[in-house]
Write an enzyme that holds these catalytic residues in place. Structure first.
Site, PDB file in Angstrom:
ATOM      1  N   LYS A  70      63.578 -22.421  16.128  1.00 59.36           N
ATOM      2  CA  LYS A  70      62.675 -23.285  15.359  1.00 59.36           C
ATOM      3  C   LYS A  70      62.368 -24.614  16.055  1.00 59.36           C
ATOM      4  CE  LYS A  70      61.363 -21.413  12.585  1.00 59.36           C
ATOM      5  NZ  LYS A  70      60.460 -20.240  12.846  1.00 59.36           N
TER       6      LYS A  70
ATOM      7  N   HIS B 297      67.754 -17.830  22.889  1.00 57.92           N
ATOM      8  CA  HIS B 297      68.339 -18.809  21.962  1.00 57.92           C
ATOM      9  C   HIS B 297      69.844 -18.928  22.212  1.00 57.92           C
ATOM     10  CE1 HIS B 297      64.671 -19.080  19.749  1.00 57.92           C
ATOM     11  NE2 HIS B 297      64.772 -17.947  19.096  1.00 57.92           N
TER      12      HIS B 297
ATOM     13  N   SER C  56      62.089 -26.411   9.213  1.00 56.96           N
ATOM     14  CA  SER C  56      61.348 -25.251   9.704  1.00 56.96           C
ATOM     15  C   SER C  56      62.178 -23.976   9.493  1.00 56.96           C
ATOM     16  CB  SER C  56      61.024 -25.448  11.191  1.00 56.96           C
ATOM     17  OG  SER C  56      60.334 -24.360  11.707  1.00 56.96           O
TER      18      SER C  56
HETATM   19  P1  A3P Z   1      57.137 -25.809  11.678  1.00 57.37           P
HETATM   20  O1  A3P Z   1      57.848 -24.760  10.893  1.00 57.37           O
HETATM   21  O2  A3P Z   1      57.742 -27.182  11.507  1.00 57.37           O
HETATM   22  O3  A3P Z   1      55.652 -25.821  11.445  1.00 57.37           O
HETATM   23  P2  A3P Z   1      59.909 -21.440  17.017  1.00 57.37           P
HETATM   24  O4  A3P Z   1      58.764 -20.936  17.835  1.00 57.37           O
HETATM   25  O5  A3P Z   1      61.058 -21.920  17.846  1.00 57.37           O
HETATM   26  O6  A3P Z   1      60.293 -20.478  15.947  1.00 57.37           O
HETATM   27  O7  A3P Z   1      59.398 -22.771  16.295  1.00 57.37           O
HETATM   28  C1  A3P Z   1      58.440 -22.721  15.278  1.00 57.37           C
HETATM   29  C2  A3P Z   1      57.905 -24.120  15.062  1.00 57.37           C
HETATM   30  O8  A3P Z   1      57.053 -24.481  16.164  1.00 57.37           O
HETATM   31  C3  A3P Z   1      57.071 -24.189  13.803  1.00 57.37           C
HETATM   32  O9  A3P Z   1      57.326 -25.472  13.243  1.00 57.37           O
HETATM   33  C4  A3P Z   1      55.663 -24.076  14.376  1.00 57.37           C
HETATM   34  O10 A3P Z   1      54.662 -24.588  13.529  1.00 57.37           O
HETATM   35  C5  A3P Z   1      55.788 -24.895  15.646  1.00 57.37           C
HETATM   36  N1  A3P Z   1      54.697 -24.591  16.587  1.00 57.37           N
HETATM   37  C6  A3P Z   1      54.361 -23.378  17.089  1.00 57.37           C
HETATM   38  N2  A3P Z   1      53.265 -23.493  17.875  1.00 57.37           N
HETATM   39  C7  A3P Z   1      52.917 -24.794  17.863  1.00 57.37           C
HETATM   40  C8  A3P Z   1      51.853 -25.532  18.471  1.00 57.37           C
HETATM   41  N3  A3P Z   1      50.927 -24.968  19.238  1.00 57.37           N
HETATM   42  N4  A3P Z   1      51.815 -26.864  18.252  1.00 57.37           N
HETATM   43  C9  A3P Z   1      52.728 -27.471  17.474  1.00 57.37           C
HETATM   44  N5  A3P Z   1      53.750 -26.823  16.862  1.00 57.37           N
HETATM   45  C10 A3P Z   1      53.843 -25.496  17.056  1.00 57.37           C
END
Ligand code: A3P
Length: 289
Positions: free
Chosen positions: A44, A99, A129
């Site tokens: 996340k 991870h 998140s």
């Molecule tokens: P939020 O849940 O706070 O919106 P992971 O990929 O490690 O699972 O993380 C997911 C988080 O990265 C989510 O956060 C998601 O919205 C954010 N995220 C993914 N792509 C993104 C982008 N292009 N710009 C900003 N945040 C991004």
């Protein structure tokens, strides 16, 4: 079906995706190659964003590949059941996601020249998140409330264990030439410069118009649109469709969302624990409020 964790050396992992025997085998026998590029994160922290950026850098901003090939094929998670096998036979250079905490990472990495980009994020936003994601899915026993998840997070009883330990472990590698430390917050604040840093680290050069394309095609809005209906996404044993799962991952994409979720007491408790656990690190390593 709700799954609980399997604990590997004190680290809880959701076994639906990350079978313990694969994690152990990967740790002991996976042969890292010098040309490998790893993107390592605590879940996340913006993993999918980083994968998208690196893939787009490699394609000079052309989104054809990122639009049509799922994340798990472009940059397989080394600790996932299927990908671990695929990766072993994949021709290089390999893009690999993980991870894993440093102590469970493939042993062969530590004597290799493979590169690691380690992306960190304000753990408060990671918590929020993660809560939204795990609450809406069935990979682990669903947290019923943010209060419950908050306590679990502080105790490290969440997927891949304690955020504090993950960060402490990987920070031990930060002086290595083949290690790039990045934060979600820097990426958000100045995406252009962060992309340039990644390019420099990977030995890639982009023309100005290519850089613009990487910026555009890795933006939250474009990423959310691109993936619709196309990804073979994390939907195994989940009641959600692939598409719904993807939209859970692409939730808000902002910094500081924790302020809309934490109570004053939770914010104070988190602050206190953060100060205690990370006291020996320079504050500049953590560029968030
Ligand atoms: P939020 O849940 O706070 O919106 P992971 O990929 O490690 O699972 O993380 C997911 C988080 O990265 C989510 O956060 C998601 O919205 C954010 N995220 C993914 N792509 C993104 C982008 N292009 N710009 C900003 N945040 C991004």
């Amino acid at each position: 079906m709700a799954e609980n964790y399997v604990w590997i050396d004190g680290i809880p992992v959701p076994p639906v995706y990350f079978p313990p025997e694969i994690i152990r085998e990967t740790h002991e026998t996976f042969m890292v190659r010098d040309g490998d590029i790893f993107m390592v994160t605590y879940p996340k922290s913006g993993t999918h964003w980083l994968i998208e950026i690196v893939c787009l850098i490699q394609s000079k901003g052309d989104p054809t590949f990122t639009k049509s090939v799922p994340f798990t094929e472009r940059s397989p998670w080394i600790e996932m059941d299927e990908s671990s096998k695929t990766l072993r036979n994949k021709e290089g250079p390999r893009l690999i996601t993980s991870h894993l905490p440093v102590q469970l990472f493939p042993i062969s990495f530590f004597s290799s020249k493979a590169k690691v980009i380690y992306l960190i994020r304000n753990p408060r936003d990671v918590l929020v998140s993660g809560y939204h994601f795990w609450h809406a899915t069935t990979y682990i026993k669903r947290p019923e409330s943010l209060e419950e998840y908050f306590e679990n997070f502080l105790q490290g009883k969440v997927p891949f264990g304690s955020w504090f330990e993950h960060i402490r472990g990987w920070m031990s590698q930060r002086e290595r030439d083949n290690f790039l430390l990045l934060s979600y917050e820097e990426l958000k604040k100045d995406t252009r410069n962060a992309i340039k840093d990644i390019c420099e680290f990977l030995g890639e050069t982009l023309k100005p118009e290519e850089l613009e394309l990487v910026l555009k095609n890795s933006s939250f809005h474009v990423m959310k649109e691109h993936r619709r209906d196309k990804d073979s996404f994390l939907n195994k044993d989940s009641f959600l469709s692939k598409n719904e799962t993807y939209f859970l991952i692409m939730r808000k994409g902002i910094t500081g969302d924790w302020k809309c979720h934490f109570t004053v007491a939770q914010a104070e408790e988190f602050h206190k624990i953060f100060q205690e656990k990370m006291a020996d690190f320079p504050k500049e390593l953590f560029p968030w409020e």
